[in-house]
Scaffold this motif. Structure first.
Motif, PDB file in Angstrom:
ATOM      1  N   GLY A  58       0.782  -1.233   0.000  1.00  5.78           N
ATOM      2  CA  GLY A  58       0.000   0.000   0.000  1.00  5.78           C
ATOM      3  C   GLY A  58       0.809   1.275   0.000  1.00  5.78           C
ATOM      4  N   TYR A  59       2.135   1.181  -0.163  1.00  8.56           N
ATOM      5  CA  TYR A  59       2.971   2.377  -0.213  1.00  8.56           C
ATOM      6  C   TYR A  59       3.012   2.956  -1.627  1.00  8.56           C
ATOM      7  N   GLU A  60       3.489   4.175  -1.726  1.00 10.53           N
ATOM      8  CA  GLU A  60       3.673   4.845  -3.015  1.00 10.53           C
ATOM      9  C   GLU A  60       5.170   5.081  -3.225  1.00 10.53           C
ATOM     10  N   PRO A  61       5.886   4.070  -3.718  1.00 12.16           N
ATOM     11  CA  PRO A  61       7.331   4.222  -3.898  1.00 12.16           C
ATOM     12  C   PRO A  61       7.681   5.102  -5.093  1.00 12.16           C
ATOM     13  N   VAL A  62       8.709   5.917  -4.906  1.00  9.37           N
ATOM     14  CA  VAL A  62       9.251   6.747  -5.984  1.00  9.37           C
ATOM     15  C   VAL A  62      10.747   6.479  -6.057  1.00  9.37           C
ATOM     16  N   LYS A  74      18.201  18.203 -16.333  1.00  6.11           N
ATOM     17  CA  LYS A  74      17.291  18.696 -15.295  1.00  6.11           C
ATOM     18  C   LYS A  74      16.429  17.540 -14.771  1.00  6.11           C
ATOM     19  N   PRO A  75      15.853  17.675 -13.563  1.00  6.68           N
ATOM     20  CA  PRO A  75      14.971  16.625 -13.044  1.00  6.68           C
ATOM     21  C   PRO A  75      13.807  16.357 -13.984  1.00  6.68           C
ATOM     22  N   VAL A  76      13.505  15.081 -14.171  1.00  5.19           N
ATOM     23  CA  VAL A  76      12.446  14.717 -15.107  1.00  5.19           C
ATOM     24  C   VAL A  76      11.783  13.421 -14.650  1.00  5.19           C
ATOM     25  N   ILE A  77      10.474  13.319 -14.897  1.00  5.23           N
ATOM     26  CA  ILE A  77       9.762  12.059 -14.672  1.00  5.23           C
ATOM     27  C   ILE A  77      10.048  11.156 -15.858  1.00  5.23           C
ATOM     28  N   VAL A  78      10.641  10.005 -15.608  1.00  3.75           N
ATOM     29  CA  VAL A  78      10.974   9.077 -16.692  1.00  3.75           C
ATOM     30  C   VAL A  78       9.701   8.353 -17.125  1.00  3.75           C
ATOM     31  N   THR A  79       9.450   8.354 -18.436  1.00  3.75           N
ATOM     32  CA  THR A  79       8.261   7.686 -18.976  1.00  3.75           C
ATOM     33  C   THR A  79       8.667   6.693 -20.062  1.00  3.75           C
ATOM     34  N   LYS A  80       7.700   5.896 -20.493  1.00  2.37           N
ATOM     35  CA  LYS A  80       7.937   4.909 -21.548  1.00  2.37           C
ATOM     36  C   LYS A  80       8.290   5.578 -22.874  1.00  2.37           C
ATOM     37  N   GLN A  81       7.951   6.858 -22.996  1.00  2.00           N
ATOM     38  CA  GLN A  81       8.223   7.567 -24.248  1.00  2.00           C
ATOM     39  C   GLN A  81       9.681   8.037 -24.347  1.00  2.00           C
ATOM     40  N   HIS A  82      10.391   8.039 -23.245  1.00  2.00           N
ATOM     41  CA  HIS A  82      11.797   8.434 -23.280  1.00  2.00           C
ATOM     42  C   HIS A  82      12.642   7.352 -23.929  1.00  2.00           C
ATOM     43  N   THR A  83      13.860   7.723 -24.287  1.00  2.00           N
ATOM     44  CA  THR A  83      14.833   6.754 -24.784  1.00  2.00           C
ATOM     45  C   THR A  83      15.932   6.580 -23.741  1.00  2.00           C
ATOM     46  N   ALA A  84      16.649   5.472 -23.856  1.00  2.00           N
ATOM     47  CA  ALA A  84      17.770   5.242 -22.942  1.00  2.00           C
ATOM     48  C   ALA A  84      18.833   6.311 -23.108  1.00  2.00           C
ATOM     49  N   LEU A  96       9.477   1.312 -17.432  1.00  2.00           N
ATOM     50  CA  LEU A  96       8.715   0.338 -18.227  1.00  2.00           C
ATOM     51  C   LEU A  96       7.967  -0.657 -17.342  1.00  2.00           C
ATOM     52  N   GLU A  97       8.389  -0.763 -16.078  1.00  2.00           N
ATOM     53  CA  GLU A  97       7.681  -1.611 -15.120  1.00  2.00           C
ATOM     54  C   GLU A  97       6.444  -0.908 -14.564  1.00  2.00           C
ATOM     55  N   GLY A  98       6.250   0.354 -14.939  1.00  2.00           N
ATOM     56  CA  GLY A  98       5.108   1.114 -14.457  1.00  2.00           C
ATOM     57  C   GLY A  98       5.363   1.869 -13.168  1.00  2.00           C
ATOM     58  N   PHE A  99       6.638   2.029 -12.794  1.00  2.00           N
ATOM     59  CA  PHE A  99       6.991   2.711 -11.551  1.00  2.00           C
ATOM     60  C   PHE A  99       7.132   4.215 -11.763  1.00  2.00           C
ATOM     61  N   ARG A 100       7.041   4.953 -10.653  1.00  2.00           N
ATOM     62  CA  ARG A 100       7.361   6.382 -10.679  1.00  2.00           C
ATOM     63  C   ARG A 100       8.869   6.514 -10.529  1.00  2.00           C
ATOM     64  N   LEU A 112      12.156  16.565  -4.082  1.00  2.00           N
ATOM     65  CA  LEU A 112      11.272  17.739  -4.016  1.00  2.00           C
ATOM     66  C   LEU A 112      10.492  17.905  -5.312  1.00  2.00           C
ATOM     67  N   PHE A 113      11.145  17.643  -6.424  1.00  2.08           N
ATOM     68  CA  PHE A 113      10.493  17.707  -7.734  1.00  2.08           C
ATOM     69  C   PHE A 113       9.334  16.708  -7.785  1.00  2.08           C
ATOM     70  N   ALA A 114       9.561  15.500  -7.292  1.00  4.11           N
ATOM     71  CA  ALA A 114       8.525  14.464  -7.289  1.00  4.11           C
ATOM     72  C   ALA A 114       7.337  14.872  -6.413  1.00  4.11           C
ATOM     73  N   ILE A 115       7.627  15.445  -5.247  1.00  9.06           N
ATOM     74  CA  ILE A 115       6.563  15.874  -4.332  1.00  9.06           C
ATOM     75  C   ILE A 115       5.643  16.877  -5.009  1.00  9.06           C
ATOM     76  N   ASN A 116       6.246  17.805  -5.741  1.00  9.67           N
ATOM     77  CA  ASN A 116       5.448  18.816  -6.449  1.00  9.67           C
ATOM     78  C   ASN A 116       4.702  18.232  -7.641  1.00  9.67           C
ATOM     79  N   GLU A 117       5.402  17.442  -8.443  1.00  9.85           N
ATOM     80  CA  GLU A 117       4.806  16.920  -9.675  1.00  9.85           C
ATOM     81  C   GLU A 117       3.672  15.926  -9.396  1.00  9.85           C
ATOM     82  N   PHE A 118       3.843  15.099  -8.372  1.00  8.28           N
ATOM     83  CA  PHE A 118       2.818  14.103  -8.044  1.00  8.28           C
ATOM     84  C   PHE A 118       1.837  14.607  -6.987  1.00  8.28           C
ATOM     85  N   ARG A 119       2.065  15.848  -6.510  1.00 11.47           N
ATOM     86  CA  ARG A 119       1.176  16.506  -5.569  1.00 11.47           C
ATOM     87  C   ARG A 119       0.933  15.661  -4.308  1.00 11.47           C
TER      88      ARG A 119
END
Length: 331
Positions: A58-62, A74-84, A96-100, A112-119
């Motif tokens: 039940g945790y929200e791991p980042v 710069k800090p960025v949320i990694v998504t499936k659309q990015h490249t290696a 790709l595992e669906g993690f934040r 801090l970036f994650a706290i703001n972006e994921f509210r």
């Protein structure tokens, strides 16, 4: 220890001292997963398994990662659309595992970036996981996990470039938990126990299946295979393959985090012309264009089995349900 190793150790200790003096703390618990050596201990599969376990509870791991060799600074949320090439191969694997996953050289700012972006708010059950965090002293961690390769241990016990050590061996005592990964190594277990470490467990690598990029799984039945990979411990990859019903006709080892170009791909194709299948790691697979390999390229899908993860957190009195100081909930 030669002069160069003494210089390395001096600089290492100075850097550590300075970082610890200026250490910062995030308003949620932080778990560090790291090692004392250069690559190959299984940090990525361990982090994936740990993240899955925390999600089940039940945790929200980042995951906070520097994104080695990723061009985005710069800090960025990694998504499936990015490249290696943009974010690094291991962060992309975890995304790709669906993690934040947050790519940031400074993991505190990434948090801090994650706290703001994921509210996130104070009631959220957020846990930050620092990928490759043992030497990242700038960020305070509530739980310090160190992985030791069960195949290679600490190698020759010398500092890079003369050996695999990034940190002095005696710093392993700073870990709350040590996991011997990939293979049970009782001799190494005894050495670590004798050094005063109480919480030592095993985390074995297991083969899940062999997959194609479209998700297709195959059941090996004696096919001729050419194996290649650019990872920290190529030997462990070969050992996993040899445990399957395959005929390895040849293999090619590349440097860790290999960036494949047309030249290296031609080399692979030439060396593997008599093989029915080409098998690599998922880390390498995501960096390769499948069109070059005429549907012959597959990857070894693996997992890491972590012993007693729930028991460990309880026994170490890590109260992950208690919010930290909330003053940093906004950047």
């Amino acid at each position: 220890m030669n002069l160069f190793e003494k210089i390395y150790l001096f600089c290492y200790l100075r850097k550590k001292e300075k970082a610890l003096k200026n250490q910062k703390k995030l308003p949620f618990p932080v778990i560090s997963v790291g090692n004392l050596t250069v690559g190959g201990t299984g940090k990525t599969p361990f982090t994936i398994s740990l993240t899955n376990e925390l999600k089940k509870k039940g945790y929200e791991p980042v995951i906070l990662t520097r994104g080695y060799r990723g061009k985005i600074k710069k800090p960025v949320i990694v998504t499936k659309q990015h490249t290696a090439n943009e974010v690094g191969d291991e962060p992309l694997m975890m995304a790709l595992e669906g993690f934040r996953v947050i790519k940031s050289i400074d993991r505190y700012h990434g948090g801090l970036f994650a706290i703001n972006e994921f509210r996130f708010n104070q009631s959220d059950k957020v846990i930050f996981i620092i990928d490759d965090g043992f030497q990242h002293w700038k960020l305070y961690r509530d739980l310090n996990i160190v992985l030791v390769d069960g195949i290679r241990g600490f190698g020759n016990g010398r500092f890079i470039p003369f050996g695999p050590l990034r940190s002095p061996i005696d710093e392993v005592i700073e870990a709350d938990i040590v996991f011997i990964t990939k293979r049970k190594n009782e001799e190494l277990y005894k050495k670590l126990t004798d050094s005063g470490i109480k919480n030592i467990y095993f985390a074995d690598l297991k083969v899940k299946c062999i997959k194609h990029g479209d998700g297709e799984e195959i059941k090996p039945s004696g096919q001729k295979v050419f194996a290649f990979a650019g990872i920290g411990n190529f030997q462990s990859f070969l050992e996993l393959l040899t445990s399957l019903d395959l005929k390895i006709t040849g293999y090619q080892q590349f440097i860790d985090h290999k960036q494949y170009n047309k030249c290296s791909i031609k080399k692979i194709l030439k060396a593997s012309k008599y093989a029915e299948l080409l098998i690599t790691t998922k880390k390498d697979f995501i960096k390769l264009k499948q069109s070059y390999f005429n549907k012959k390229l597959f990857y070894l899908d693996i997992s890491m089995q972590i012993e007693h993860i729930e028991e460990l957190l309880m026994n170490l009195h890590i109260n992950l349900d208690t919010p930290h100081d909330a003053k940093n909930l906004t950047a």
